[in-house]
Design an enzyme around this catalytic site. Sequence first.
Site, PDB file in Angstrom:
ATOM      1  N   LYS A   1       2.063  -3.428   7.271  1.00 48.14           N
ATOM      2  CA  LYS A   1       2.346  -3.603   5.844  1.00 48.14           C
ATOM      3  C   LYS A   1       3.803  -3.216   5.550  1.00 48.14           C
ATOM      4  CE  LYS A   1      -0.135  -4.660   2.911  1.00 48.14           C
ATOM      5  NZ  LYS A   1      -0.588  -5.978   2.364  1.00 48.14           N
TER       6      LYS A   1
ATOM      7  N   THR B   1       0.817  -1.217   0.000  1.00 48.91           N
ATOM      8  CA  THR B   1       0.000   0.000   0.000  1.00 48.91           C
ATOM      9  C   THR B   1       0.848   1.263   0.000  1.00 48.91           C
ATOM     10  OG1 THR B   1      -1.548   1.234   1.392  1.00 48.91           O
ATOM     11  CG2 THR B   1      -0.080  -0.247   2.547  1.00 48.91           C
ATOM     12  N   ASP B   2       0.251   2.363  -0.455  1.00 47.26           N
ATOM     13  CA  ASP B   2       0.949   3.657  -0.380  1.00 47.26           C
ATOM     14  C   ASP B   2       1.033   4.157   1.066  1.00 47.26           C
ATOM     15  OD1 ASP B   2      -1.747   4.341  -0.034  1.00 47.26           O
ATOM     16  OD2 ASP B   2      -1.817   5.793  -1.670  1.00 47.26           O
ATOM     17  N   GLU B   3       0.242   3.544   1.965  1.00 44.76           N
ATOM     18  CA  GLU B   3       0.240   4.025   3.356  1.00 44.76           C
ATOM     19  C   GLU B   3       1.583   3.795   4.049  1.00 44.76           C
ATOM     20  OE1 GLU B   3      -3.183   3.287   5.724  1.00 44.76           O
ATOM     21  OE2 GLU B   3      -4.541   3.531   4.047  1.00 44.76           O
TER      22      GLU B   3
ATOM     23  N   TYR C   1      -2.012  -0.651  10.972  1.00 47.71           N
ATOM     24  CA  TYR C   1      -2.146  -1.293   9.657  1.00 47.71           C
ATOM     25  C   TYR C   1      -0.934  -1.000   8.781  1.00 47.71           C
ATOM     26  CZ  TYR C   1      -3.388  -1.688   4.718  1.00 47.71           C
ATOM     27  OH  TYR C   1      -3.353  -1.965   3.371  1.00 47.71           O
TER      28      TYR C   1
HETATM   29  P1  NAD Z   1      -9.865  -7.426   1.943  1.00 45.92           P
HETATM   30  O1  NAD Z   1      -9.886  -7.136   3.397  1.00 45.92           O
HETATM   31  O2  NAD Z   1     -11.080  -7.131   1.131  1.00 45.92           O
HETATM   32  O3  NAD Z   1      -9.521  -8.970   1.714  1.00 45.92           O
HETATM   33  C1  NAD Z   1      -8.526  -9.636   2.440  1.00 45.92           C
HETATM   34  C2  NAD Z   1      -8.665 -11.129   2.149  1.00 45.92           C
HETATM   35  O4  NAD Z   1      -7.608 -11.807   2.845  1.00 45.92           O
HETATM   36  C3  NAD Z   1      -9.982 -11.739   2.660  1.00 45.92           C
HETATM   37  O5  NAD Z   1     -10.523 -12.597   1.676  1.00 45.92           O
HETATM   38  C4  NAD Z   1      -9.565 -12.517   3.902  1.00 45.92           C
HETATM   39  O6  NAD Z   1     -10.400 -13.625   4.178  1.00 45.92           O
HETATM   40  C5  NAD Z   1      -8.144 -12.932   3.536  1.00 45.92           C
HETATM   41  N1  NAD Z   1      -7.324 -13.187   4.718  1.00 45.92           N
HETATM   42  C6  NAD Z   1      -7.178 -12.385   5.795  1.00 45.92           C
HETATM   43  N2  NAD Z   1      -6.350 -12.971   6.691  1.00 45.92           N
HETATM   44  C7  NAD Z   1      -5.958 -14.155   6.161  1.00 45.92           C
HETATM   45  C8  NAD Z   1      -5.090 -15.187   6.595  1.00 45.92           C
HETATM   46  N3  NAD Z   1      -4.476 -15.131   7.771  1.00 45.92           N
HETATM   47  N4  NAD Z   1      -4.897 -16.251   5.789  1.00 45.92           N
HETATM   48  C9  NAD Z   1      -5.516 -16.323   4.569  1.00 45.92           C
HETATM   49  N5  NAD Z   1      -6.370 -15.377   4.123  1.00 45.92           N
HETATM   50  C10 NAD Z   1      -6.572 -14.298   4.899  1.00 45.92           C
HETATM   51  O7  NAD Z   1      -8.593  -6.673   1.374  1.00 45.92           O
HETATM   52  P2  NAD Z   1      -8.402  -5.908  -0.015  1.00 45.92           P
HETATM   53  O8  NAD Z   1      -8.939  -4.542   0.115  1.00 45.92           O
HETATM   54  O9  NAD Z   1      -8.831  -6.787  -1.132  1.00 45.92           O
HETATM   55  O10 NAD Z   1      -6.800  -5.775  -0.027  1.00 45.92           O
HETATM   56  C11 NAD Z   1      -5.991  -6.823  -0.542  1.00 45.92           C
HETATM   57  C12 NAD Z   1      -4.527  -6.458  -0.371  1.00 45.92           C
HETATM   58  O11 NAD Z   1      -4.250  -5.227  -1.024  1.00 45.92           O
HETATM   59  C13 NAD Z   1      -4.114  -6.246   1.096  1.00 45.92           C
HETATM   60  O12 NAD Z   1      -2.818  -6.784   1.251  1.00 45.92           O
HETATM   61  C14 NAD Z   1      -4.089  -4.732   1.273  1.00 45.92           C
HETATM   62  O13 NAD Z   1      -3.141  -4.354   2.249  1.00 45.92           O
HETATM   63  C15 NAD Z   1      -3.655  -4.304  -0.128  1.00 45.92           C
HETATM   64  N6  NAD Z   1      -4.130  -2.963  -0.512  1.00 45.92           N
HETATM   65  C16 NAD Z   1      -5.473  -2.677  -0.507  1.00 45.92           C
HETATM   66  C17 NAD Z   1      -5.901  -1.427  -0.945  1.00 45.92           C
HETATM   67  C18 NAD Z   1      -7.365  -1.051  -0.977  1.00 45.92           C
HETATM   68  O14 NAD Z   1      -7.689   0.099  -1.282  1.00 45.92           O
HETATM   69  N7  NAD Z   1      -8.291  -1.955  -0.698  1.00 45.92           N
HETATM   70  C19 NAD Z   1      -4.953  -0.474  -1.370  1.00 45.92           C
HETATM   71  C20 NAD Z   1      -3.596  -0.799  -1.286  1.00 45.92           C
HETATM   72  C21 NAD Z   1      -3.200  -2.056  -0.897  1.00 45.92           C
HETATM   73  O1  DAU Z   2      -4.216   3.954   0.507  1.00 45.58           O
HETATM   74  C1  DAU Z   2      -4.410   2.580   0.401  1.00 45.58           C
HETATM   75  C2  DAU Z   2      -5.276   2.090   1.545  1.00 45.58           C
HETATM   76  O2  DAU Z   2      -6.615   2.522   1.269  1.00 45.58           O
HETATM   77  C3  DAU Z   2      -5.242   0.577   1.721  1.00 45.58           C
HETATM   78  O3  DAU Z   2      -3.935   0.186   2.056  1.00 45.58           O
HETATM   79  C4  DAU Z   2      -6.232   0.129   2.795  1.00 45.58           C
HETATM   80  O4  DAU Z   2      -6.267  -1.297   2.849  1.00 45.58           O
HETATM   81  C5  DAU Z   2      -7.614   0.635   2.427  1.00 45.58           C
HETATM   82  O5  DAU Z   2      -8.549   0.307   3.429  1.00 45.58           O
HETATM   83  C6  DAU Z   2      -7.587   2.149   2.205  1.00 45.58           C
HETATM   84  O6  DAU Z   2      -7.341   2.840   3.475  1.00 45.58           O
HETATM   85  P1  DAU Z   2      -8.116   4.186   3.880  1.00 45.58           P
HETATM   86  O7  DAU Z   2      -8.071   4.325   5.326  1.00 45.58           O
HETATM   87  O8  DAU Z   2      -7.649   5.327   3.046  1.00 45.58           O
HETATM   88  O9  DAU Z   2      -9.611   3.786   3.358  1.00 45.58           O
HETATM   89  P2  DAU Z   2     -11.045   4.014   4.013  1.00 45.58           P
HETATM   90  O10 DAU Z   2     -12.054   3.647   2.973  1.00 45.58           O
HETATM   91  O11 DAU Z   2     -11.157   3.396   5.352  1.00 45.58           O
HETATM   92  O12 DAU Z   2     -11.090   5.599   4.228  1.00 45.58           O
HETATM   93  C7  DAU Z   2     -10.926   6.504   3.127  1.00 45.58           C
HETATM   94  C8  DAU Z   2     -10.946   7.904   3.698  1.00 45.58           C
HETATM   95  O13 DAU Z   2     -12.278   8.191   4.186  1.00 45.58           O
HETATM   96  C9  DAU Z   2     -10.039   8.111   4.892  1.00 45.58           C
HETATM   97  O14 DAU Z   2      -9.513   9.433   4.859  1.00 45.58           O
HETATM   98  C10 DAU Z   2     -10.963   7.959   6.103  1.00 45.58           C
HETATM   99  C11 DAU Z   2     -12.276   8.496   5.573  1.00 45.58           C
HETATM  100  N1  DAU Z   2     -13.509   7.884   6.140  1.00 45.58           N
HETATM  101  C12 DAU Z   2     -13.605   6.530   6.132  1.00 45.58           C
HETATM  102  C13 DAU Z   2     -14.723   5.907   6.645  1.00 45.58           C
HETATM  103  C14 DAU Z   2     -14.830   4.395   6.658  1.00 45.58           C
HETATM  104  C15 DAU Z   2     -14.523   8.700   6.618  1.00 45.58           C
HETATM  105  O15 DAU Z   2     -14.432   9.929   6.591  1.00 45.58           O
HETATM  106  N2  DAU Z   2     -15.645   8.078   7.102  1.00 45.58           N
HETATM  107  C16 DAU Z   2     -15.779   6.719   7.156  1.00 45.58           C
HETATM  108  O16 DAU Z   2     -16.830   6.210   7.636  1.00 45.58           O
END
Ligand code: NAD
Ligand code: DAU
Length: 356
Positions: free
Chosen positions: A166, A137-139, A162
């Site tokens: 990562k 992630t960019d985080e 988190y």
């Molecule tokens: P998600 O939470 O929707 O899915 C995670 C999946 O991993 C689920 O299916 C869960 O059952 C599985 N899982 C969790 N723990 C496990 C374990 N111990 N063993 C096997 N499976 C397990 O997540 P996502 O949003 O699809 O993100 C996927 C990946 O991308 C993550 O590594 C996250 O850090 C990264 N990422 C997500 C975003 C985003 O915006 N969603 C952005 C940047 C990076």
């Molecule tokens: O940047 C990549 C990341 O993006 C991933 O690594 C994470 O897995 C993914 O969950 C996401 O993280 P964020 O914290 O940015 O996503 P989230 O959807 O939780 O929140 C987006 C923005 O909105 C953040 O600034 C928090 C804000 N927010 C979120 C929720 C859930 C609100 O203001 N209200 C809310 O109820």
Amino acid sequence: METKRRILVTGGCGFIGANFIRLLLAQKSDWRVINLDKLTYAGNLQNLEGVTESEQYRFVKADICDADVMEALFVEEQIDFVVHFAAESHVDRSISGPAAFIQTNIVGTFTLLEAARKSWLSGSWRGNDPRFLHVSTDEVFGSLGDTGMFTETTPFDPRSPYSASKASSDHLVNAYFHTYDLPILITNCSNNYGPYQFPEKLIPLVFHNSMTGKELPIYGDGKYVRDWLYVKDHCEAIVEVLVKGKIGQSYNIGGNNEKQNLEVVTLICDILDKKTGLPASGAPRRELITFVKDRLGHDRRYAIDASFIKEQLGWEPKVTFEEGIEKTVDWYLANQDWVGSVIDGTYQKYYEKMYG
Ligand code: NAD
Ligand code: DAU
């Protein structure tokens, strides 16, 4: 048909993993796809409904922290590609309960690296050109002010449990490259959105709450900025990096779509008002917006400079935010049963129905 690649996808029942497997099964008919997922609250077999009958596909319910299972699977399936999505992914959950993040994101990634090392670097490995792609992630880069962008060389500065978990996993993956020559690749991407996203994340949460007349919680002043990436663009980038990326390299992936949270939420409300008419109350949905207490340690702004992947691999995002959000709203409107079953938890019974 000869199987060209045997790819292990971890976390394939989650949001991005399911979109990725759908893309693979559509594009790579000569790849065998093994989806390993623990099915936590975020994992949902329904996310793959309609594609899992393929003979190319196998599902394994397991925890990436289980070393015996992971090592046996590498041997049994002769895995040669890994795309590692499995993680605890929600920042708010990491603040209220960090332990699972340390376990899955750090110990789990370590366990998977060990399984790959034992399989690929042993004398009995018969394949060639194995690749371990870690999805991050960019985080990990921390928080930006009003200007600047994250590049591949921006120092790590994670600020939530988190992002710290990562960042630790990214360091471990890099360490396996430098120490053991394990053939790794890392991607660091921005906020994804699109079909099958669990409705704890901002965009699907706002969709669900505004369709059901609930408050739309905006943390702090709502001026926090995220760079939104349509999930299919992200999945296509991962295929490019996996197939053409330089071993040992990390690639930033972004959408070139920086938006303030308030802008995003208002836009979704307005699109829904237009597509479905005003709710029964007669008030525009944006009136549901409620400013609430801020997230602890909330990162102000993320922005990805994705010029390196464009120069090196020719990838750039195709979907603008305006197109992507329209497609996403249409998908959630057409799949309200999915949203409903995720919200009420009935999807968790689906596994028993499918697999006994
Ligand atoms: P998600 O939470 O929707 O899915 C995670 C999946 O991993 C689920 O299916 C869960 O059952 C599985 N899982 C969790 N723990 C496990 C374990 N111990 N063993 C096997 N499976 C397990 O997540 P996502 O949003 O699809 O993100 C996927 C990946 O991308 C993550 O590594 C996250 O850090 C990264 N990422 C997500 C975003 C985003 O915006 N969603 C952005 C940047 C990076
Ligand atoms: O940047 C990549 C990341 O993006 C991933 O690594 C994470 O897995 C993914 O969950 C996401 O993280 P964020 O914290 O940015 O996503 P989230 O959807 O939780 O929140 C987006 C923005 O909105 C953040 O600034 C928090 C804000 N927010 C979120 C929720 C859930 C609100 O203001 N209200 C809310 O109820």
